[in-house]
Design a protein around this motif. Structure first.
Motif, PDB file in Angstrom:
ATOM      1  N   PRO A   1       0.791  -1.238   0.000  1.00 23.35           N
ATOM      2  CA  PRO A   1       0.000   0.000   0.000  1.00 23.35           C
ATOM      3  C   PRO A   1       0.823   1.288   0.000  1.00 23.35           C
ATOM      4  N   SER A   2       1.937   1.330   0.726  1.00 27.28           N
ATOM      5  CA  SER A   2       2.725   2.570   0.733  1.00 27.28           C
ATOM      6  C   SER A   2       3.343   2.825  -0.642  1.00 27.28           C
ATOM      7  N   GLU A   3       3.767   1.777  -1.337  1.00 24.16           N
ATOM      8  CA  GLU A   3       4.289   1.937  -2.698  1.00 24.16           C
ATOM      9  C   GLU A   3       3.176   2.389  -3.639  1.00 24.16           C
ATOM     10  N   LEU A   4       2.001   1.846  -3.462  1.00 26.92           N
ATOM     11  CA  LEU A   4       0.864   2.178  -4.311  1.00 26.92           C
ATOM     12  C   LEU A   4       0.578   3.673  -4.283  1.00 26.92           C
ATOM     13  N   ILE A   5       0.571   4.258  -3.102  1.00 29.64           N
ATOM     14  CA  ILE A   5       0.292   5.689  -2.971  1.00 29.64           C
ATOM     15  C   ILE A   5       1.383   6.510  -3.669  1.00 29.64           C
ATOM     16  N   VAL A   6       2.644   6.183  -3.424  1.00 30.98           N
ATOM     17  CA  VAL A   6       3.756   6.931  -4.023  1.00 30.98           C
ATOM     18  C   VAL A   6       3.725   6.806  -5.548  1.00 30.98           C
ATOM     19  N   TYR A   7       3.596   5.584  -6.054  1.00 33.88           N
ATOM     20  CA  TYR A   7       3.615   5.377  -7.502  1.00 33.88           C
ATOM     21  C   TYR A   7       2.425   6.038  -8.189  1.00 33.88           C
ATOM     22  N   PHE A   8       1.248   5.968  -7.584  1.00 36.53           N
ATOM     23  CA  PHE A   8       0.080   6.571  -8.215  1.00 36.53           C
ATOM     24  C   PHE A   8       0.199   8.100  -8.234  1.00 36.53           C
ATOM     25  N   ASN A   9       0.681   8.685  -7.138  1.00 40.13           N
ATOM     26  CA  ASN A   9       0.871  10.133  -7.126  1.00 40.13           C
ATOM     27  C   ASN A   9       1.928  10.556  -8.138  1.00 40.13           C
ATOM     28  N   ASN A  10       3.003   9.771  -8.295  1.00 39.39           N
ATOM     29  CA  ASN A  10       4.007  10.058  -9.319  1.00 39.39           C
ATOM     30  C   ASN A  10       3.396   9.967 -10.713  1.00 39.39           C
ATOM     31  N   PHE A  11       2.547   8.972 -10.936  1.00 38.47           N
ATOM     32  CA  PHE A  11       1.875   8.811 -12.220  1.00 38.47           C
ATOM     33  C   PHE A  11       1.057  10.070 -12.544  1.00 38.47           C
ATOM     34  N   LEU A  12       0.313  10.565 -11.558  1.00 39.97           N
ATOM     35  CA  LEU A  12      -0.492  11.768 -11.797  1.00 39.97           C
ATOM     36  C   LEU A  12       0.382  12.977 -12.105  1.00 39.97           C
ATOM     37  N   ASN A  13       1.503  13.099 -11.410  1.00 45.64           N
ATOM     38  CA  ASN A  13       2.394  14.237 -11.644  1.00 45.64           C
ATOM     39  C   ASN A  13       3.059  14.174 -13.013  1.00 45.64           C
ATOM     40  N   GLU A  14       3.302  12.977 -13.523  1.00 53.62           N
ATOM     41  CA  GLU A  14       3.993  12.820 -14.802  1.00 53.62           C
ATOM     42  C   GLU A  14       3.057  12.970 -15.998  1.00 53.62           C
ATOM     43  N   HIS A  15       1.770  12.790 -15.820  1.00 51.76           N
ATOM     44  CA  HIS A  15       0.825  12.860 -16.934  1.00 51.76           C
ATOM     45  C   HIS A  15       0.083  14.190 -16.873  1.00 51.76           C
ATOM     46  N   THR A  16       0.620  15.153 -17.606  1.00 56.08           N
ATOM     47  CA  THR A  16       0.092  16.511 -17.539  1.00 56.08           C
ATOM     48  C   THR A  16      -0.639  16.931 -18.813  1.00 56.08           C
ATOM     49  N   HIS A  17      -0.807  15.991 -19.743  1.00 58.04           N
ATOM     50  CA  HIS A  17      -1.499  16.297 -20.996  1.00 58.04           C
ATOM     51  C   HIS A  17      -2.426  15.143 -21.383  1.00 58.04           C
ATOM     52  N   LEU A  18      -3.527  15.496 -22.006  1.00 63.25           N
ATOM     53  CA  LEU A  18      -4.412  14.517 -22.633  1.00 63.25           C
ATOM     54  C   LEU A  18      -4.250  14.671 -24.134  1.00 63.25           C
ATOM     55  N   GLU A  19      -4.251  13.561 -24.844  1.00 63.33           N
ATOM     56  CA  GLU A  19      -4.131  13.629 -26.294  1.00 63.33           C
ATOM     57  C   GLU A  19      -5.477  13.298 -26.922  1.00 63.33           C
ATOM     58  N   SER A  20      -5.962  14.200 -27.779  1.00 65.20           N
ATOM     59  CA  SER A  20      -7.241  13.992 -28.449  1.00 65.20           C
ATOM     60  C   SER A  20      -7.064  13.047 -29.626  1.00 65.20           C
ATOM     61  N   ARG A  21      -8.161  12.636 -30.220  1.00 63.62           N
ATOM     62  CA  ARG A  21      -8.099  11.733 -31.374  1.00 63.62           C
ATOM     63  C   ARG A  21      -7.326  12.339 -32.534  1.00 63.62           C
ATOM     64  N   SER A  22      -7.374  13.661 -32.621  1.00 61.63           N
ATOM     65  CA  SER A  22      -6.671  14.336 -33.722  1.00 61.63           C
ATOM     66  C   SER A  22      -5.170  14.427 -33.457  1.00 61.63           C
ATOM     67  N   GLY A  23      -4.738  14.053 -32.268  1.00 65.00           N
ATOM     68  CA  GLY A  23      -3.325  14.107 -31.937  1.00 65.00           C
ATOM     69  C   GLY A  23      -2.913  15.356 -31.186  1.00 65.00           C
ATOM     70  N   ARG A  24      -3.851  16.289 -31.025  1.00 67.19           N
ATOM     71  CA  ARG A  24      -3.543  17.503 -30.267  1.00 67.19           C
ATOM     72  C   ARG A  24      -3.406  17.160 -28.797  1.00 67.19           C
ATOM     73  N   LYS A  25      -2.457  17.801 -28.135  1.00 66.92           N
ATOM     74  CA  LYS A  25      -2.252  17.574 -26.708  1.00 66.92           C
ATOM     75  C   LYS A  25      -2.871  18.728 -25.925  1.00 66.92           C
ATOM     76  N   HIS A  26      -3.618  18.391 -24.907  1.00 65.83           N
ATOM     77  CA  HIS A  26      -4.312  19.384 -24.098  1.00 65.83           C
ATOM     78  C   HIS A  26      -3.770  19.308 -22.676  1.00 65.83           C
ATOM     79  N   PRO A  27      -3.265  20.425 -22.144  1.00 59.93           N
ATOM     80  CA  PRO A  27      -2.715  20.391 -20.795  1.00 59.93           C
ATOM     81  C   PRO A  27      -3.817  20.160 -19.754  1.00 59.93           C
ATOM     82  N   ILE A  28      -3.477  19.381 -18.738  1.00 56.29           N
ATOM     83  CA  ILE A  28      -4.396  19.174 -17.616  1.00 56.29           C
ATOM     84  C   ILE A  28      -3.651  19.464 -16.325  1.00 56.29           C
ATOM     85  N   GLU A  29      -4.396  19.830 -15.333  1.00 56.16           N
ATOM     86  CA  GLU A  29      -3.837  20.069 -14.000  1.00 56.16           C
ATOM     87  C   GLU A  29      -4.656  19.254 -13.012  1.00 56.16           C
TER      88      GLU A  29
END
Length: 98
Positions: free
Chosen positions: A21-49
């Protein structure tokens, strides 16, 4: 592009095997911090916070013993045994208690 701000709130439930569980929290929070954009079907990247991230439930089920254990208290704090705390410190997931 418009100046409109979209707000999305979602609930995500997942099963993670071979991770404590302690690894799960750290890894998931790191995952959220590393993924700062969503990519649309057209390939455009949209920033997310990510404006809020919290765990509601972290449970562990042992099928051999048929025991389910909760790892979060009512305030969302991680509940670990002394051995689990020491293991998390050894892995560098949490700091030494003060």
């Amino acid at each position: 592009m418009s100046n409109k701000v979209n707000y999305c709130e979602m609930k995500l439930a997942f099963v993670a095997k071979d991770i404590d569980p302690s690894e799960l929290i750290v890894y998931f929070n790191n995952f959220l911090n590393e993924h700062t954009h969503l990519e649309s079907r057209s390939g455009r990247k949209h920033p997310i916070e990510v404006v809020e991230s919290n765990f509601v439930t972290i449970n562990q089920y042992d099928p051999e013993a048929d025991i389910e254990r909760e790892y979060l208290d009512d305030k969302g704090n991680l509940i670990l045994t002394d051995d689990e705390i020491q293991e998390a410190i050894n892995k560098g997931l949490i700091g030494e208690p003060s």
